[in-house]
Design an enzyme around this catalytic site. Structure first.
Site, PDB file in Angstrom:
ATOM      1  N   GLU A   1       0.830  -1.210   0.000  1.00 56.18           N
ATOM      2  CA  GLU A   1       0.000   0.000   0.000  1.00 56.18           C
ATOM      3  C   GLU A   1       0.863   1.258   0.000  1.00 56.18           C
ATOM      4  O   GLU A   1       1.928   1.279   0.606  1.00 56.18           O
ATOM      5  CB  GLU A   1      -0.894   0.015   1.258  1.00 56.18           C
ATOM      6  CG  GLU A   1      -1.849  -1.158   1.328  1.00 56.18           C
ATOM      7  CD  GLU A   1      -2.768  -1.096   2.553  1.00 56.18           C
ATOM      8  OE1 GLU A   1      -2.729  -0.105   3.312  1.00 56.18           O
ATOM      9  OE2 GLU A   1      -3.536  -2.062   2.737  1.00 56.18           O
TER      10      GLU A   1
ATOM     11  N   GLU B   1      -8.768   1.663  -4.441  1.00 60.49           N
ATOM     12  CA  GLU B   1      -9.832   1.290  -3.501  1.00 60.49           C
ATOM     13  C   GLU B   1     -10.592   2.520  -3.021  1.00 60.49           C
ATOM     14  O   GLU B   1      -9.987   3.504  -2.562  1.00 60.49           O
ATOM     15  CB  GLU B   1      -9.218   0.533  -2.302  1.00 60.49           C
ATOM     16  CG  GLU B   1     -10.264   0.134  -1.269  1.00 60.49           C
ATOM     17  CD  GLU B   1      -9.801  -0.932  -0.287  1.00 60.49           C
ATOM     18  OE1 GLU B   1      -8.671  -1.445  -0.416  1.00 60.49           O
ATOM     19  OE2 GLU B   1     -10.585  -1.259   0.618  1.00 60.49           O
TER      20      GLU B   1
HETATM   21  O1  KIV Z   1      -6.442  -7.116   1.660  1.00 63.26           O
HETATM   22  C1  KIV Z   1      -7.206  -7.132   0.697  1.00 63.26           C
HETATM   23  O2  KIV Z   1      -8.011  -8.049   0.506  1.00 63.26           O
HETATM   24  C2  KIV Z   1      -7.144  -6.018  -0.235  1.00 63.26           C
HETATM   25  C3  KIV Z   1      -8.230  -5.879  -1.229  1.00 63.26           C
HETATM   26  C4  KIV Z   1      -9.487  -5.470  -0.599  1.00 63.26           C
HETATM   27  C5  KIV Z   1      -7.834  -4.985  -2.352  1.00 63.26           C
HETATM   28  O3  KIV Z   1      -6.244  -5.237  -0.155  1.00 63.26           O
END
Ligand code: KIV
Length: 287
Positions: free
Chosen positions: A119, A186
């Site tokens: 991220e 997201e």
């Molecule tokens: O952790 C996860 O499942 C994610 C998705 C929602 C993109 O990052």
């Protein structure tokens, strides 16, 4: 484009070029990875949502490398055609790029994943470069990045102001330049997601980002209705497995209590299998 072979990051690029959408889903264990693969998904994300939908944490923050690796291994044992992407959990890459490189490497080396996801925007660009140089494919993740939930205050739409939107667009460009093979967007307005999708060269994968991304990722437990206490707006229920499961288990409990289960077909008799303490000769003679 035919999609029946083993998917790689090349497949992701080719599908964007061909204007075809990518379908990804999360999975956290062997049987659900097999189901996802059988359904023909392009990618399986072993997301750190694991913490919330499987391990019962309130956020993704407590998830550890050991927990992630445990589940990544279970998924890759399913030998899927889908590309398996391992999420890097909170604090596995933020403290130093050195640590990020080692932990990302473990996802491929020990976990058997085909790529990792992390991220952040500009902040993670140097790490993305290092990982790509080391041969580790990286998926970026922008917008409502759950590992920053304490900074955002709650799980809410990002990129609403013109300044925030411009920052996200610039972050996406920088991640693509640094070598990310795809970027998850997201919970951002669909207009912004469409603009990012048009302007970056790598596939965008939306979740709560509208229909114009190059692909979509959803949490399997949301799609299948594996729990019934929360339905995020960005998802769609394709099944209600929580209700089906509880009802099936209620029937099981009732059958056990009423002596309807186990039944004759679930039962082994000593003479069929050679029970301990019963000699073969005595069985043969019926003694
Ligand atoms: O952790 C996860 O499942 C994610 C998705 C929602 C993109 O990052």
């Amino acid at each position: 484009m035919k999609r029946d072979g083993k998917k790689t990051i090349r497949t992701f690029a080719d599908l964007k070029t061909a204007g075809e959408r990518l379908a990804l889903v999360t999975a956290y264990d062997y049987p659900t990875a097999r189901l996802a693969d059988e359904a023909g998904v392009d990618g399986i994300l072993v997301g750190d949502t694991l913490g919330m939908v499987v391990l019962g944490y309130e956020t993704t923050l407590p998830v550890t490398m050991d927990e992630m690796l445990h589940h990544v291994k279970a998924v890759t044992r399913a030998q899927t055609r889908a590309l398996v992407i391992a999420d890097m959990p909170f604090l596995s890459y933020q403290a130093s790029d050195e640590e990020g490189l080692r932990n990302a490497g473990r996802m491929l080396k020990e976990g058997g994943a085909g790529a990792v996801k992390l991220e952040g925007g500009e902040r993670v660009v140097p790490l993305v470069r290092r990982l790509v140089e080391a041969g580790i494919p990286v998926m970026g993740h922008l917008g409502m990045t759950p590992q920053s939930v304490r900074q955002f205050g709650s799980f809410r739409l990002q990129g609403k102001s013109p300044e925030a939107a411009a920052t996200l667009l610039e972050d996406a460009r920088r991640l693509a330049e640094a070598g990310c093979f795809a970027i998850v967007l997201e919970l951002i307005p669909c207009e912004l997601a469409a603009r990012i999708t048009a302007e970056v060269s790598v596939p965008t994968i939306g979740i709560g980002a509208g229909a114009d991304c190059d692909g979509e990722v959803q949490v399997m437990h949301d799609l299948l209705g594996l729990f019934d206490w929360f339905v995020p707006r960005h998802t769609r229920r394709y099944a209600e497995l929580a209700g089906v499961g509880v009802e099936a288990l209620r029937r099981y409990v009732a059958d056990v209590r009423a002596r309807r289960f186990p039944a004759e077909e679930n039962t082994f008799h000593a003479k069929e299998v050679g029970a301990p303490g019963v000699s073969k000769r005595r069985q043969a003679s019926g003694g």
